[in-house]
Design an enzyme around this catalytic site. Structure first.
Site, PDB file in Angstrom:
ATOM      1  N   LYS A  80       4.294  -9.626  10.700  1.00 14.80           N
ATOM      2  CA  LYS A  80       2.981  -9.007  10.518  1.00 14.80           C
ATOM      3  C   LYS A  80       3.157  -7.498  10.319  1.00 14.80           C
ATOM      4  O   LYS A  80       4.022  -6.870  10.957  1.00 14.80           O
ATOM      5  CB  LYS A  80       2.149  -9.307  11.761  1.00 14.80           C
ATOM      6  CG  LYS A  80       0.694  -8.922  11.735  1.00 14.80           C
ATOM      7  CD  LYS A  80       0.035  -9.452  13.002  1.00 14.80           C
ATOM      8  CE  LYS A  80      -1.431  -9.141  13.107  1.00 14.80           C
ATOM      9  NZ  LYS A  80      -2.040  -9.769  14.314  1.00 14.80           N
TER      10      LYS A  80
ATOM     11  N   SER B  18      -5.773 -12.506  13.678  1.00 12.44           N
ATOM     12  CA  SER B  18      -5.540 -11.511  12.661  1.00 12.44           C
ATOM     13  C   SER B  18      -4.225 -11.719  11.916  1.00 12.44           C
ATOM     14  O   SER B  18      -4.003 -11.137  10.849  1.00 12.44           O
ATOM     15  CB  SER B  18      -5.539 -10.110  13.304  1.00 12.44           C
ATOM     16  OG  SER B  18      -4.519  -9.978  14.284  1.00 12.44           O
TER      17      SER B  18
ATOM     18  N   SER C  77      -4.709 -14.049  18.116  1.00 11.52           N
ATOM     19  CA  SER C  77      -4.186 -13.895  16.762  1.00 11.52           C
ATOM     20  C   SER C  77      -2.883 -14.643  16.499  1.00 11.52           C
ATOM     21  O   SER C  77      -2.449 -14.734  15.352  1.00 11.52           O
ATOM     22  CB  SER C  77      -3.995 -12.411  16.443  1.00 11.52           C
ATOM     23  OG  SER C  77      -5.226 -11.730  16.497  1.00 11.52           O
TER      24      SER C  77
END
Length: 467
Positions: free
Chosen positions: A91, A165, A189
């Protein structure tokens, strides 16, 4: 078989259709496939979807090749590289030296000098980084639409949200572009996108994995989760990156003593929310799939015991409806103040309330968090785990864009409480829904119970696959 001997067998055929799961890659190498070629095939797949909102940046192909050749040379010299041939992505709030960190907001644009401790551990074990993944901007959101265009789309049905996310991290695995990936998890997330895309998401005990060289939402709540196809694969990565890090002030001193290997729990009792407290927001398919998932647990010999879920709901409110929101201003406050128009409107609306809280509010939130963690210890005493749906429903992208705040909150119904109560969790795919979308359960345990949680999740995974 040693890594070196795996490199000496006859070569298999074309790699274009090779599944990038651990067993497939290892079987191909054992049959003589060049691990460098496998890594480059993963990079090719990433390049093929570079404009589809899954990645914010890719590692240049020549650097990927160099890293793969270096790992292969180490293996030929006799060094044990358990992750040889495996590729991963991270990420874009996890630092990698030489790659810009944006948290999906180009105005942030950090040029880190240090690479995340977790990334370094994976590379040391032979894995090769392919790229950085898209995310709900500033890692604030649970749906995957709080980001610049093009939006990342669900790997099962592109009309639906990918979850957030860590949207890109989950989709890169679900679309068979990389073998596994890393995200970040504050309020869900690492589990919501796993559930939305039909893969495994592991949220470790806070402090079990080093958070060094990661942009935080909340140091009190954040951890690095793992996305993988199976519990065994995800757990292998957890074992690789777990451990005490003296350079990370949030690292647990007992991290090296926590056994994360999947293990049978001492108890066969599983806590579940009272039936009248389960919420699916009108999604009959989600409810039916969850009933089937509970039936699988019972078939495996677990006894399901209903408990009052209201305190867990209340604890979940701390993540986005308390002074803990002000923590986001530590990392993102300067960008929000200086370039507000570069911040996604829904993200801005989520972070700006932090400006209104006082220091007293912050201390009161921390005190409440400690009380909830102590409550969880008592509430789950004598249980192997708490099991809930991972997500109560899944929305189409157009539905989420039409009502971005309320529907984002819905996605965290069964995940928000985990961090403030100091719990660990695994999201594992369950029975397919009648409409073809995936379902998932979350297996949740007390801090340090990662191995038992993984053991239950693995048993459920096998039971669900057997029908």
């Amino acid at each position: 078989m040693t890594t070196a001997s795996m490199l000496a067998a006859p070569a298999p055929a074309d790699l274009d259709d090779l599944p990038l799961g651990f067993p497939s890659i290892r079987a191909a190498i054992a049959q003589g496939a060049d691990p460098v070629a496998i890594v480059l095939e993963s990079r090719r797949r990433a390049g093929a979807i570079a404009d589809e909102g899954v990645f914010t940046a890719l590692v240049p192909e020549e650097l990927v090749r160099a890293k793969a050749e270096e790992a292969a040379a180490r293996a030929r010299s006799g060094e044990a590289l358990p992750l040889l041939g495996l590729t991963f992505s991270v990420k874009d709030n996890i630092h990698v030296a030489g790659m810009t960190t944006t948290a999906n907001c180009p105005a942030l644009a950090i040029e880190p000098r240090e690479t995340s401790a977790a990334v370094l551990a994976l590379e040391d074990a032979g894995a090769v980084l392919i790229g950085k993944n898209t995310l709900d901007q500033f890692a604030t959101g649970l749906n995957g639409t709080r980001s610049p265009e093009p939006l990342c789309r669900n790997a099962v049905n592109p009309d639906y949200i990918p979850g957030g996310s860590s949207s890109g991290s989950a989709v890169a695995v679900a679309r068979d572009v990389v073998a596994f990936s890393l995200g970040s998890d504050t309020g869900g997330s690492g589990r919501v996108p796993a559930a939305c895309n039909g893969i495994v998401g592991i949220r470790p005990t806070i402090g079990l994995v080093s958070n060094r060289a990661v942009i935080f939402n909340s140091p009190f709540l954040d951890c690095i989760p793992i996305f993988a196809r199976t519990i065994a694969e995800g757990n292998e990565i957890l074992r690789t990156i777990a451990g005490f890090d003296a350079l990370d002030p949030w690292s647990r001193r007992d991290a090296d003593a926590i056994d994360v290997t999947p293990a049978a729990p001492e108890s066969r009792r599983i806590a579940v929310p009272r039936r009248d407290q389960l919420r699916f927001f009108g999604d009959a398919e989600a409810e039916a799939a969850h009933d089937a998932n509970l039936a699988t647990l019972e078939r495996l010999g677990f006894t399901l015991v209903e408990i009052d879920f209201a305190p867990f709901d209340e604890a979940g409110l701390l993540v986005f409806q308390s002074a803990l929101v002000a923590e986001r201003l530590v990392e993102y406050g300067d960008t929000l103040a200086s370039r507000p128009d570069d911040v996604h409107p829904a993200v801005r609306a989520s972070i700006e309330p932090g400006l209104a809280y006082s220091a007293r509010d912050a201390f009161e939130a921390l005190y409440r968090m400690r009380r909830f963690a102590r409550f969880a210890e008592g509430a789950l005493d004598g249980f192997a785990a708490l099991v809930t749906p991972t997500i109560p429903t899944i929305y189409r992208i157009d539905e989420m864009l039409a009502e971005p705040m309320a529907r984002n909150t819905v996605m965290g119904t069964y995940t928000y409480y985990v961090a403030p109560m100091d719990l660990c969790a695994v999201s594992v795919p369950g029975a397919p829904r009648g409409d073809g979308l995936p379902s998932a359960i979350s297996v949740v345990g007390l801090a340090g119970k990662d191995g038992e949680v993984a053991g239950i999740a693995a048993a459920f995974e096998a039971g669900a696959a057997a029908g």
